[in-house]
Design a protein around this motif. Structure first.
Motif, PDB file in Angstrom:
ATOM      1  N   THR A  38       0.860  -1.179   0.000  1.00  0.00           N
ATOM      2  CA  THR A  38       0.000   0.000   0.000  1.00  0.00           C
ATOM      3  C   THR A  38       0.897   1.230   0.000  1.00  0.00           C
ATOM      4  O   THR A  38       1.589   1.498   0.991  1.00  0.00           O
ATOM      5  N   THR A  40       0.748   5.161  -2.320  1.00  0.00           N
ATOM      6  CA  THR A  40      -0.208   6.261  -2.437  1.00  0.00           C
ATOM      7  C   THR A  40      -1.552   5.723  -2.926  1.00  0.00           C
ATOM      8  O   THR A  40      -1.607   4.660  -3.564  1.00  0.00           O
ATOM      9  N   PRO A  41      -2.647   6.441  -2.675  1.00  0.00           N
ATOM     10  CA  PRO A  41      -3.944   5.977  -3.188  1.00  0.00           C
ATOM     11  C   PRO A  41      -3.954   5.799  -4.699  1.00  0.00           C
ATOM     12  O   PRO A  41      -4.458   4.789  -5.213  1.00  0.00           O
ATOM     13  N   GLU A  42      -3.398   6.758  -5.430  1.00  0.00           N
ATOM     14  CA  GLU A  42      -3.436   6.692  -6.894  1.00  0.00           C
ATOM     15  C   GLU A  42      -2.671   5.478  -7.405  1.00  0.00           C
ATOM     16  O   GLU A  42      -3.146   4.743  -8.275  1.00  0.00           O
ATOM     17  N   THR A  79     -20.009  11.153   1.413  1.00  0.00           N
ATOM     18  CA  THR A  79     -18.675  10.549   1.414  1.00  0.00           C
ATOM     19  C   THR A  79     -18.736   9.027   1.544  1.00  0.00           C
ATOM     20  O   THR A  79     -17.779   8.403   2.001  1.00  0.00           O
ATOM     21  N   HIS A  82     -15.698   6.359   1.124  1.00  0.00           N
ATOM     22  CA  HIS A  82     -14.430   7.034   1.390  1.00  0.00           C
ATOM     23  C   HIS A  82     -13.773   6.466   2.656  1.00  0.00           C
ATOM     24  O   HIS A  82     -14.460   6.039   3.577  1.00  0.00           O
ATOM     25  N   TRP A  91      -4.053   8.899   2.896  1.00  0.00           N
ATOM     26  CA  TRP A  91      -5.250   8.150   2.562  1.00  0.00           C
ATOM     27  C   TRP A  91      -6.543   8.748   3.128  1.00  0.00           C
ATOM     28  O   TRP A  91      -7.629   8.358   2.704  1.00  0.00           O
ATOM     29  N   THR A  94      -9.843   9.472   0.896  1.00  0.00           N
ATOM     30  CA  THR A  94      -9.767   8.767  -0.387  1.00  0.00           C
ATOM     31  C   THR A  94     -11.105   8.135  -0.755  1.00  0.00           C
ATOM     32  O   THR A  94     -11.709   7.405   0.029  1.00  0.00           O
ATOM     33  N   ASP A  95     -11.572   8.396  -1.968  1.00  0.00           N
ATOM     34  CA  ASP A  95     -12.839   7.845  -2.467  1.00  0.00           C
ATOM     35  C   ASP A  95     -12.551   6.506  -3.148  1.00  0.00           C
ATOM     36  O   ASP A  95     -12.367   6.436  -4.367  1.00  0.00           O
ATOM     37  N   VAL A  96     -12.524   5.458  -2.366  1.00  0.00           N
ATOM     38  CA  VAL A  96     -12.176   4.134  -2.892  1.00  0.00           C
ATOM     39  C   VAL A  96     -13.244   3.640  -3.866  1.00  0.00           C
ATOM     40  O   VAL A  96     -12.936   3.203  -4.988  1.00  0.00           O
ATOM     41  N   PHE A  99     -13.391   5.693  -7.210  1.00  0.00           N
ATOM     42  CA  PHE A  99     -12.251   5.409  -8.084  1.00  0.00           C
ATOM     43  C   PHE A  99     -12.492   4.108  -8.854  1.00  0.00           C
ATOM     44  O   PHE A  99     -12.310   4.047 -10.074  1.00  0.00           O
TER      45      PHE A  99
END
Length: 303
Positions: A38, A40-42, A79, A82, A91, A94-96, A99
């Motif tokens: 894990t 960065t989120p991107e 949200t 998220h 994190w 973050t909108d999991v 995405f």
């Protein structure tokens, strides 16, 4: 894609340290799997998307995510999907779900990592046919998921069993606790990092007979006795790396029964506690298989 590949699902066990992505239908049909750190989120969510896109025409009808948190599970919330107040750098917010939906155009089931593991154990593991049922993980953090009436328990937010307060005798244990929010909540006293801070060595290096294990058992038994008296689960499963500690299961069972002090008269506790407080039936696969179960549920609700 959902209509074309209605029998195949994608699962993501989204941990704060690593992601595990899989493709299949259940424990006897896992066709592909990958794990990666894990970051960065991107980058991390991008690698998950790339894994499922690589399946091409055999891609999943839906995705299930068993995610580290805290997370927003309220579908009516702006949200929803998220990650919220996580201490994991980068994190928070973050909108999991957004995405993954945008990238893959399939339904996405979403829940906490421990609720996902609880669902996997309830579907295929040590919780089959048992309701209510509780799964707890004791490792980098402490978390719990409860299956009630066949589904993970949600409410105001989601259960945070690792952050309950337990009795802390500072004469016996002067360690102040390591939780950045609560200090000496259960996670602050009994998680893997808390043990390492208290004893100056990682939990997995502490030998049998070390005083760490009786203290650990006492803290965890405080939660288990409380769960027996509140949720009244038909079984409690304990997973996570700390639970590999020598003799820890036996100490927890004994201490839980002592704390209940004969008040709960069920034979499951009084006579068969070895079959009541148990390790995961799915071993280390509870989370990713639970994510597949979340994916299956997402298809049903989308239909």
């Amino acid at each position: 894609m959902a209509a074309e590949h209605a029998g195949l699902y994608g699962g993501i066990e989204a941990g704060g340290t690593k992601f595990v992505c899989c493709l299949g239908t259940g424990p006897d049909d896992l066709r592909a799997e990958v794990r990666f750190p894990t970051t960065t989120p991107e980058e991390t969510l991008g690698r998950a998307v790339a894994f499922f896109r690589a399946a091409g025409a055999a891609g999943p009808a839906s995705i299930g995510v068993a995610c580290f948190g805290p997370v927003d599970l309220d579908p009516a919330s702006a949200t929803y999907g998220h990650i919220t107040t996580t201490p994991k750098p980068g994190w928070a917010g973050t909108d999991v779900v957004g995405f993954l939906r945008s990238a893959l155009d399939v339904p996405v089931g979403f829940d906490t990592d421990v609720n996902g593991a609880a669902l996997g154990e309830a579907r295929w593991g040590a919780g089959r046919g048992l309701d209510p049922f509780v799964y707890l993980t004791v490792g980098t953090g402490i978390g719990g998921g409860a299956i009630v009436n066949g589904a993970p328990l949600h409410g105001l937010v989601h259960p945070e069993m690792g952050h309950v307060r337990v009795r802390h005798d500072r004469g016996l244990d002067p360690f102040p606790g390591g939780c950045p929010f609560h200090g000496d909540c259960l996670e602050g006293l009994a998680s893997g990092p808390a043990m390492a801070q208290r004893w100056g060595a990682p939990a997995q290096t502490l030998p049998a007979g070390h005083p760490a294990w009786e203290l650990e058992a006492s803290y965890l038994a405080e939660l288990l006795a409380g769960l027996v008296c509140t949720l009244s689960p038909r079984r409690i499963v304990l997973g996570g790396g700390v639970m590999a500690g020598p003799g820890l299961f036996g100490m927890i069972r004994r201490r839980t029964r002592e704390l209940l002090a004969g008040y709960v008269s069920s034979p499951a506790v009084t006579d068969r506690i070895d079959d009541y407080i148990v390790p995961p039936g799915l071993g280390g696969r509870s989370g990713r298989l639970g994510a597949l179960a979340l994916a299956q549920a997402a298809v049903t609700s989308a239909g």
